[in-house]
Design an enzyme around this catalytic site. Structure first.
Site, PDB file in Angstrom:
ATOM      1  N   GLY A 192      17.475  -2.686  11.450  1.00 20.38           N
ATOM      2  CA  GLY A 192      18.687  -2.855  10.656  1.00 20.38           C
ATOM      3  C   GLY A 192      18.649  -1.946   9.428  1.00 20.38           C
ATOM      4  O   GLY A 192      19.644  -1.300   9.073  1.00 20.38           O
ATOM      5  N   ARG A 235       3.119 -12.672   8.489  1.00 21.53           N
ATOM      6  CA  ARG A 235       3.575 -11.669   7.521  1.00 21.53           C
ATOM      7  C   ARG A 235       2.731 -11.696   6.254  1.00 21.53           C
ATOM      8  O   ARG A 235       2.637 -10.702   5.545  1.00 21.53           O
ATOM      9  CB  ARG A 235       5.047 -11.917   7.157  1.00 21.53           C
ATOM     10  CG  ARG A 235       6.000 -11.770   8.323  1.00 21.53           C
ATOM     11  CD  ARG A 235       7.334 -11.191   7.893  1.00 21.53           C
ATOM     12  NE  ARG A 235       8.013 -11.952   6.891  1.00 21.53           N
ATOM     13  CZ  ARG A 235       9.038 -12.776   7.115  1.00 21.53           C
ATOM     14  NH1 ARG A 235       9.495 -12.942   8.329  1.00 21.53           N
ATOM     15  NH2 ARG A 235       9.612 -13.409   6.126  1.00 21.53           N
ATOM     16  N   ARG A 285      10.804 -11.566  16.686  1.00 22.67           N
ATOM     17  CA  ARG A 285      12.271 -11.563  16.847  1.00 22.67           C
ATOM     18  C   ARG A 285      12.637 -11.371  18.318  1.00 22.67           C
ATOM     19  O   ARG A 285      12.309 -12.232  19.122  1.00 22.67           O
ATOM     20  CB  ARG A 285      12.897 -10.467  15.985  1.00 22.67           C
ATOM     21  CG  ARG A 285      14.382 -10.672  15.742  1.00 22.67           C
ATOM     22  CD  ARG A 285      14.945  -9.528  14.950  1.00 22.67           C
ATOM     23  NE  ARG A 285      14.597  -9.602  13.561  1.00 22.67           N
ATOM     24  CZ  ARG A 285      15.300 -10.277  12.651  1.00 22.67           C
ATOM     25  NH1 ARG A 285      16.371 -10.915  12.997  1.00 22.67           N
ATOM     26  NH2 ARG A 285      14.934 -10.288  11.407  1.00 22.67           N
ATOM     27  N   ILE A 298       6.813  -6.260  11.068  1.00 29.68           N
ATOM     28  CA  ILE A 298       5.751  -6.761  11.949  1.00 29.68           C
ATOM     29  C   ILE A 298       6.183  -6.681  13.410  1.00 29.68           C
ATOM     30  O   ILE A 298       5.363  -6.675  14.304  1.00 29.68           O
ATOM     31  CB  ILE A 298       5.320  -8.207  11.613  1.00 29.68           C
ATOM     32  CG1 ILE A 298       6.469  -9.207  11.821  1.00 29.68           C
ATOM     33  CG2 ILE A 298       4.743  -8.295  10.214  1.00 29.68           C
ATOM     34  CD1 ILE A 298       6.001 -10.655  11.885  1.00 29.68           C
ATOM     35  N   ASP A 299       7.504  -6.617  13.656  1.00 24.52           N
ATOM     36  CA  ASP A 299       8.011  -6.676  15.037  1.00 24.52           C
ATOM     37  C   ASP A 299       7.676  -5.424  15.863  1.00 24.52           C
ATOM     38  O   ASP A 299       7.708  -5.470  17.092  1.00 24.52           O
ATOM     39  CB  ASP A 299       9.530  -6.892  15.035  1.00 24.52           C
ATOM     40  CG  ASP A 299       9.915  -8.177  14.316  1.00 24.52           C
ATOM     41  OD1 ASP A 299       9.039  -9.043  14.148  1.00 24.52           O
ATOM     42  OD2 ASP A 299      11.083  -8.309  13.925  1.00 24.52           O
ATOM     43  N   GLU A 337       8.860 -15.850  20.170  1.00 23.41           N
ATOM     44  CA  GLU A 337       9.906 -16.660  19.527  1.00 23.41           C
ATOM     45  C   GLU A 337      11.279 -16.281  20.085  1.00 23.41           C
ATOM     46  O   GLU A 337      11.450 -15.254  20.730  1.00 23.41           O
ATOM     47  CB  GLU A 337       9.885 -16.464  18.004  1.00 23.41           C
ATOM     48  CG  GLU A 337      10.362 -15.113  17.558  1.00 23.41           C
ATOM     49  CD  GLU A 337      10.572 -15.005  16.055  1.00 23.41           C
ATOM     50  OE1 GLU A 337      10.772 -16.011  15.374  1.00 23.41           O
ATOM     51  OE2 GLU A 337      10.539 -13.870  15.567  1.00 23.41           O
ATOM     52  N   MET A 367       5.760 -14.738  16.265  1.00 22.64           N
ATOM     53  CA  MET A 367       6.974 -14.039  15.809  1.00 22.64           C
ATOM     54  C   MET A 367       7.193 -12.753  16.593  1.00 22.64           C
ATOM     55  O   MET A 367       6.370 -12.368  17.422  1.00 22.64           O
ATOM     56  CB  MET A 367       6.866 -13.728  14.321  1.00 22.64           C
ATOM     57  CG  MET A 367       7.257 -14.864  13.423  1.00 22.64           C
ATOM     58  SD  MET A 367       7.392 -14.278  11.720  1.00 22.64           S
ATOM     59  CE  MET A 367       8.205 -15.658  10.963  1.00 22.64           C
ATOM     60  N   ARG A 377      17.381  -9.886   3.284  1.00 24.06           N
ATOM     61  CA  ARG A 377      18.234  -9.471   4.399  1.00 24.06           C
ATOM     62  C   ARG A 377      19.620  -9.328   3.786  1.00 24.06           C
ATOM     63  O   ARG A 377      20.054 -10.175   3.009  1.00 24.06           O
ATOM     64  CB  ARG A 377      18.216 -10.511   5.504  1.00 24.06           C
ATOM     65  CG  ARG A 377      16.779 -10.761   5.977  1.00 24.06           C
ATOM     66  CD  ARG A 377      16.702 -11.537   7.244  1.00 24.06           C
ATOM     67  NE  ARG A 377      15.321 -11.929   7.514  1.00 24.06           N
ATOM     68  CZ  ARG A 377      14.439 -11.192   8.177  1.00 24.06           C
ATOM     69  NH1 ARG A 377      14.798 -10.015   8.656  1.00 24.06           N
ATOM     70  NH2 ARG A 377      13.206 -11.619   8.376  1.00 24.06           N
ATOM     71  N   ARG A 382       0.844  -1.199   0.000  1.00 27.39           N
ATOM     72  CA  ARG A 382       0.000   0.000   0.000  1.00 27.39           C
ATOM     73  C   ARG A 382       0.884   1.256   0.000  1.00 27.39           C
ATOM     74  O   ARG A 382       0.647   2.207  -0.733  1.00 27.39           O
ATOM     75  CB  ARG A 382      -0.940  -0.012   1.208  1.00 27.39           C
ATOM     76  CG  ARG A 382      -1.710   1.273   1.406  1.00 27.39           C
ATOM     77  CD  ARG A 382      -2.549   1.664   0.188  1.00 27.39           C
ATOM     78  NE  ARG A 382      -3.721   0.850   0.008  1.00 27.39           N
ATOM     79  CZ  ARG A 382      -4.951   1.195   0.399  1.00 27.39           C
ATOM     80  NH1 ARG A 382      -5.174   2.368   0.953  1.00 27.39           N
ATOM     81  NH2 ARG A 382      -5.964   0.384   0.188  1.00 27.39           N
TER      82      ARG A 382
END
Ligand code: F6P
Length: 292
Positions: A98, A246, A165, A120-121, A215, A163, A68, A17
């Site tokens: 990052g 995700r 991280r 999402i984190d 996680e 999830m 990544r 979007r």
């Protein structure tokens, strides 16, 4: 004005979007680096109009792909990316922590960058909301609520891994929404005897314990085995929610927030405000801050 956009790290629902909204403002001036910093380094840079499609604006994923790229921290690799980035008047970078570092480093080396939180984190500093969070929570809640029905049918209990991280945002939010019986948001919140009691009490009442685990804390299979061994029963099951968080259809809130982030980014581009992060404050209003 030549604009480059890239998405980096884990894809986040709502990225498409954002990309669509930015494209609409600058249809003939926008290019993308294929799969994030990897494409920037390799010179895989193309006009955005070649890939962007209106029908993807409400879909998860990222039409410009992501990756990544830990090598971007290496001097020689960074230099390659820097050279390509310098061909643009502005580089818009979508991603998490990052990616923010990469955006800052490029800015410090003379590139006009704009960083937009999309992970999402929800772990970007000074930012209450990053693109993807609402959908990831919705998907995890959906997975828990559906699985628990089957778990209940057998009077079993279940450890659900979500999830996030190293961040506890998803775990906390999901636990709150589903009314978890136990949440393991970090190592300190895991008390094995307490957890065993929760499971046992539920079992005695012919009920099921719903346990949400962040996680990267522990192997939930091992914990389930330890619980089952110690209870001398096989009543604790496991469910890793995983990547559906995700890939889920973006929520209305997601689409709204992604649109707001895109509008502010476009404004920064038009007014030549660079070297900034587009953030959400505690009321989820968009604010613009310089790199820390
Ligand atoms: O950064 C987003 C994220 O989904 C994290 O929550 C998770 O730890 C990681 O990516 C998983 O990455 P991958 O899908 O590459 O295994």
């Amino acid at each position: 004005m030549k604009i480059l956009i890239l998405s980096s790290g884990g894809d986040a629902p709502g990225m498409n979007r954002f990309i669509w909204e930015l494209y609409k403002k600058f249809p003939n001036q926008t290019y993308f680096a294929y799969a994030g910093f990897t494409g920037l380094v390799n010179g895989q840079i193309f006009p955005l109009k070649e890939v962007v499609r209106k029908e993807l604006k409400d879909e998860a994923g990222t039409v410009i792909k992501s990756s990544r790229c830990p090598e971007f921290k290496e001097e020689e690799v960074f230099k390659l990316g820097l050279e390509n980035a310098k061909n643009f008047d502005v580089v818009v970078i979508l991603g998490g922590n990052g990616s923010e570092k990469g955006a800052k480093q490029l800015f410090e080396n003379g590139v006009n960058t704009i960083f937009v939180p999309a992970t999402i984190d929800n772990d970007v500093n000074d930012c209450s909301y990053s693109i993807g969070f609402s959908t990831a929570v919705k998907e995890a809640v959906y997975a828990v609520e559906n699985s628990i029905k089957s778990i209940e049918a057998f009077n079993n209990s279940c450890l659900f891994e979500v999830m996030g991280r190293d961040d506890d945002s998803i775990c906390k939010e999901v636990s709150k929404i589903v009314g978890a019986d136990y949440a393991v948001i970090n190592k300190k919140t895991l008390d094995f005897d307490e957890l065993k009691n929760v499971v046992l009490k539920k079992f005695i009442k012919s009920q099921s314990a719903c346990i949400i685990v962040r996680e990267n804390i522990m192997n939930i299979e091992k914990i389930a085995k330890k619980l089952n061994d110690s209870l001398e029963m096989d009543i604790v099951k496991t469910h890793i929610v995983g990547r559906t968080q995700r890939g889920g259809k973006p929520t209305k809130e997601e689409l709204l927030m992604a649109t707001k982030f895109a509008k502010e980014t476009a404004l920064c581009i038009k007014t030549k405000v660079f070297g900034v992060r587009i953030l959400a404050d505690e009321n989820k209003e968009i604010v613009v801050k310089e790199f820390a």
